[in-house]
Design an enzyme around this catalytic site. Sequence first.
Site, PDB file in Angstrom:
ATOM      1  N   TYR A 138       0.832  -1.212   0.000  1.00 32.26           N
ATOM      2  CA  TYR A 138       0.000   0.000   0.000  1.00 32.26           C
ATOM      3  C   TYR A 138       0.862   1.256   0.000  1.00 32.26           C
ATOM      4  O   TYR A 138       0.708   2.144  -0.844  1.00 32.26           O
ATOM      5  CB  TYR A 138      -0.906  -0.037   1.238  1.00 32.26           C
ATOM      6  N   VAL A 189      -7.837   0.353  13.158  1.00 29.55           N
ATOM      7  CA  VAL A 189      -7.797   0.142  14.605  1.00 29.55           C
ATOM      8  C   VAL A 189      -9.008   0.724  15.331  1.00 29.55           C
ATOM      9  O   VAL A 189      -9.612   0.055  16.177  1.00 29.55           O
ATOM     10  CB  VAL A 189      -6.471   0.671  15.207  1.00 29.55           C
ATOM     11  N   ARG A 213       0.514   6.069  17.497  1.00 28.28           N
ATOM     12  CA  ARG A 213      -0.199   6.742  16.419  1.00 28.28           C
ATOM     13  C   ARG A 213      -0.726   8.090  16.905  1.00 28.28           C
ATOM     14  O   ARG A 213      -0.924   8.307  18.102  1.00 28.28           O
ATOM     15  CB  ARG A 213      -1.391   5.892  15.945  1.00 28.28           C
ATOM     16  N   ASP A 290       5.083  -3.276  10.421  1.00 32.34           N
ATOM     17  CA  ASP A 290       4.457  -2.023  10.841  1.00 32.34           C
ATOM     18  C   ASP A 290       5.510  -0.978  11.139  1.00 32.34           C
ATOM     19  O   ASP A 290       6.697  -1.291  11.328  1.00 32.34           O
ATOM     20  CB  ASP A 290       3.601  -2.255  12.087  1.00 32.34           C
TER      21      ASP A 290
END
Length: 322
Positions: A138, A189, A213, A290
């Site tokens: 992505y 999430v 995040r 990640d």
Amino acid sequence: VDVYCDKIRHLVDPPPPHLAGRISFHRLNIKNDSRLEGLIKMADLTINLAAICTPADYNTRPLDTIYSNFIDALPVVKYCSENSKRLIHFSTCEVYGKTIGSFLPKDHPLRKEAEFYVLTEDESPCIFGPIVKQRWSYACAKQLIERLVFAEGAENGLEFTIVRPFNWIGPRMDFIPGVDGPSEGVPRVLACFSNNLLRREPLKLVDGGESQRTFVYIKDAIEAVLLMIENPARANGHIFNVGNPDNEVTVRELAEMMTEVYAKVSGEPPLEEPVVDVSAKEFYGEGYDDSDKRIPDMALINKQLGWNPKTPLKDLLETTLT
């Protein structure tokens, strides 16, 4: 323009009085419909948000992910460039990949230095994992379409703005699989945690929920996009982070905060064991990887458009979960 209008049916079928004559919906797929160029020719501005952007899809549907985010977007960029039409293209904060700080030893003193984690549009490198980690399909596709947009601007004079969202959240997000969004796969999430809370299931923390995040309220983010639309001279040719560095939490802290807020708005007591740890392989399958932190540098958008996010995380979670 979209492949379906379920989420905006209340705006188009029929439109409410205040939108009558101001909105028209075209059901088409941008990758294979000859009507697309005509619609772009009729418009002053094209805003492209088309994408597959759910982490669970990146390593289970890597081909669809790459085609959706790069190949299918090519005609939009091409038609805007050829017809001298302005383009606002939505990318992602994932194009930054991993931070420089993530490669330092865990006990290294430089891990505390912000400069190794803050992500700046025109300076930070884009660091992805190895090819076998298909989670980066992505981010890689999004980075390549950004480079194409930028090249069209440099060589052919395309007027463009690129938006890099940092976890936009708020009311009307998909969160119930098969009802609000796809029935297959795992949502992002906040949607995933919301679904767990509604079903009174423990919130699953991937690899301990240590990733960090930042989250920004959708209404704040829309204000930023409106400023880009209304100020082309100050927005054209720029890539803008749109996030809220003040709303930084670990995924574990987010789970704890959402559990607390949901108990408040629902009146239901939290579960005795509100969270459970799972491995990335168990949750997402093979090929997952990640980034550790994503902190947006907001200097450029503040300088060019005078925008700053306003809504604290706890407030926006309460509004969203209500």
